[in-house]
Design a protein around this motif. Structure first.
Motif, mmCIF file in Angstrom:
data_model
loop_
_atom_site.group_PDB
_atom_site.id
_atom_site.type_symbol
_atom_site.label_atom_id
_atom_site.label_comp_id
_atom_site.label_asym_id
_atom_site.label_seq_id
_atom_site.Cartn_x
_atom_site.Cartn_y
_atom_site.Cartn_z
ATOM 1 N N VAL A 176 0.856 -1.184 0.000
ATOM 2 C CA VAL A 176 0.000 0.000 0.000
ATOM 3 C C VAL A 176 0.892 1.233 0.000
ATOM 4 O O VAL A 176 1.791 1.365 0.835
ATOM 5 C CB VAL A 176 -0.915 0.028 1.241
ATOM 6 N N VAL A 177 0.684 2.122 -0.974
ATOM 7 C CA VAL A 177 1.398 3.389 -0.987
ATOM 8 C C VAL A 177 0.404 4.515 -0.719
ATOM 9 O O VAL A 177 -0.789 4.410 -1.030
ATOM 10 C CB VAL A 177 2.145 3.641 -2.320
ATOM 11 N N PHE A 178 0.906 5.599 -0.133
ATOM 12 C CA PHE A 178 0.043 6.724 0.199
ATOM 13 C C PHE A 178 0.871 7.993 0.325
ATOM 14 O O PHE A 178 2.109 7.955 0.362
ATOM 15 C CB PHE A 178 -0.748 6.454 1.482
ATOM 16 N N ILE A 179 0.168 9.127 0.369
ATOM 17 C CA ILE A 179 0.791 10.445 0.490
ATOM 18 C C ILE A 179 0.786 10.865 1.953
ATOM 19 O O ILE A 179 -0.233 10.712 2.649
ATOM 20 C CB ILE A 179 0.025 11.494 -0.341
ATOM 21 N N SER A 180 1.898 11.413 2.417
ATOM 22 C CA SER A 180 1.987 11.907 3.790
ATOM 23 C C SER A 180 2.366 13.379 3.808
ATOM 24 O O SER A 180 3.370 13.785 3.218
ATOM 25 C CB SER A 180 3.026 11.104 4.583
ATOM 26 N N TYR A 181 1.540 14.167 4.491
ATOM 27 C CA TYR A 181 1.812 15.586 4.720
ATOM 28 C C TYR A 181 2.422 15.769 6.110
ATOM 29 O O TYR A 181 2.088 15.043 7.051
ATOM 30 C CB TYR A 181 0.518 16.393 4.677
ATOM 31 N N TYR A 182 3.281 16.789 6.239
ATOM 32 C CA TYR A 182 3.802 17.149 7.545
ATOM 33 C C TYR A 182 2.689 17.789 8.373
ATOM 34 O O TYR A 182 1.965 18.664 7.888
ATOM 35 C CB TYR A 182 4.973 18.112 7.405
ATOM 36 N N LYS A 183 2.561 17.366 9.609
ATOM 37 C CA LYS A 183 1.417 17.804 10.411
ATOM 38 C C LYS A 183 1.460 19.298 10.739
ATOM 39 O O LYS A 183 0.414 19.885 11.012
ATOM 40 C CB LYS A 183 1.333 16.997 11.700
ATOM 41 N N ASP A 184 2.645 19.914 10.685
ATOM 42 C CA ASP A 184 2.727 21.344 10.988
ATOM 43 C C ASP A 184 2.477 22.214 9.756
ATOM 44 O O ASP A 184 2.488 23.441 9.851
ATOM 45 C CB ASP A 184 4.081 21.696 11.607
ATOM 46 N N GLN A 185 2.226 21.583 8.596
ATOM 47 C CA GLN A 185 2.001 22.346 7.369
ATOM 48 C C GLN A 185 0.550 22.349 6.912
ATOM 49 O O GLN A 185 0.147 23.223 6.151
ATOM 50 C CB GLN A 185 2.885 21.798 6.239
ATOM 51 N N VAL A 186 -0.233 21.373 7.336
ATOM 52 C CA VAL A 186 -1.632 21.282 6.901
ATOM 53 C C VAL A 186 -2.509 20.862 8.069
ATOM 54 O O VAL A 186 -2.060 20.204 9.016
ATOM 55 C CB VAL A 186 -1.824 20.272 5.742
ATOM 56 N N GLN A 187 -3.765 21.246 7.991
ATOM 57 C CA GLN A 187 -4.750 20.727 8.927
ATOM 58 C C GLN A 187 -5.052 19.266 8.565
ATOM 59 O O GLN A 187 -4.966 18.880 7.391
ATOM 60 C CB GLN A 187 -6.023 21.562 8.870
ATOM 61 N N PRO A 188 -5.409 18.437 9.534
ATOM 62 C CA PRO A 188 -5.624 17.013 9.248
ATOM 63 C C PRO A 188 -6.627 16.747 8.132
ATOM 64 O O PRO A 188 -6.475 15.780 7.387
ATOM 65 C CB PRO A 188 -6.127 16.461 10.592
#
Length: 277
Positions: free
Chosen positions: A212-224
């Motif tokens: 399974v591949v997925f995209i991960s955002y940094y938590k301090d850059q975007v709202q959940p």
């Protein structure tokens, strides 16, 4: 804006640039014959030949506001799209032949954003806003009554069937950050499979059912609950059984990079888009 269409090889752990577009493209799907990628751009859907590097417009009829939520049928003959029309702006789900043709409306209600098509071709899974809540629904591909599968507080999104059709993977903010979840295809046994310090979006299961591949955002850059474009993100991978998460690459992207399943039929490669401003 440049859109850089790339392919990542699992065995070599390397990516290669397939084409660079001087305009915005999003969300590649891989055709079943392994020869083409399907992407959306400026409200339309295109077929990109990997050998000739040429793009061909797919006639989607009245659907002229196609977004990045589109999925091919398991036999490769049809494509389901999410689109508004000139007379109805909100996104609904439609099905048409992959070679193009008049689309058939599946979801009467809007907004509806497609992410999964069951392997037997009978059911679509999608994220939809109903009465102020975004949850995961399924509906017969022939049309009919939709069934709500999730009811947790907050956004549930990105539902995608496992290759055996037994499970639906999705992402949910119910535990705080956006994380990867899995449930049975009837909505039961909803289980969290990632629990880390990233906001994880859009799980895509390889055709062999193993990765399974997925995209991960940094938590301090975007709202959940947000998955914006033009962010520093990671593409990460885990076993379909859960466990350790591996970072495959860092890139500038996010929305549009890999919204829908982009694995090739061999499960050895997947396509994605990065961007340059």
């Amino acid at each position: 804006m440049k859109s850089i269409l790339q392919i990542y090889n699992i065995k070599t752990a390397e990516s290669r640039v397939v084409n660079v577009f001087d305009y915005h493209i999003e969300a590649p799907n891989w055709t079943m014959d392994g020869k083409n990628l399907v992407y959306n751009s400026n409200g339309y859907i295109y077929l990109f030949n990997l050998e000739s590097k040429e793009s061909k417009l797919i006639d989607t009829g009245r659907c002229t506001s196609c977004n990045n939520d589109h999925v091919l049928s398991s036999d490769g003959k049809q494509i389901a799209i999410s689109s508004g029309t000139d007379d109805f702006g909100a996104s609904r789900i439609w099905i048409l032949p992959l070679e193009g043709g008049e689309p058939r409306l599946v979801t009467e209600m809007a907004p509806s954003y497609l992410h999964g098509w069951s392997p037997d071709g009978k059911t679509l899974a999608y994220c939809a806003e109903r009465n102020g809540n975004y949850d995961i629904y399924i509906i017969p591909a022939v049309g009919g009554e939709e069934v709500r599968l999730t009811s947790a507080e907050g956004l549930d999104d990105g539902p995608e069937y496992s290759p055996d059709g037994e499970y639906i993977w999705f992402n949910s903010v119910r535990s705080g950050l956006m994380q990867i979840w899995r449930m049975k295809n009837d909505g039961s046994d909803q289980t969290q499979l990632t629990d880390d310090e990233f906001n994880n979006w859009f799980p895509h299961i390889s055709p062999d059912g193993e990765k399974v591949v997925f995209i991960s955002y940094y938590k301090d850059q975007v709202q959940p609950g947000d998955h914006p474009a033009n962010k520093d993100v990671k593409i990460r991978m885990m076993s379909a059984n859960g466990g350790k998460v591996e970072t495959l690459m860092d890139l500038f992207g996010g929305q549009g990079t890999m919204n829908v399943n982009s694995w090739n039929p061999s499960s050895e490669e997947f396509a994605f888009v990065s961007y340059e401003l």
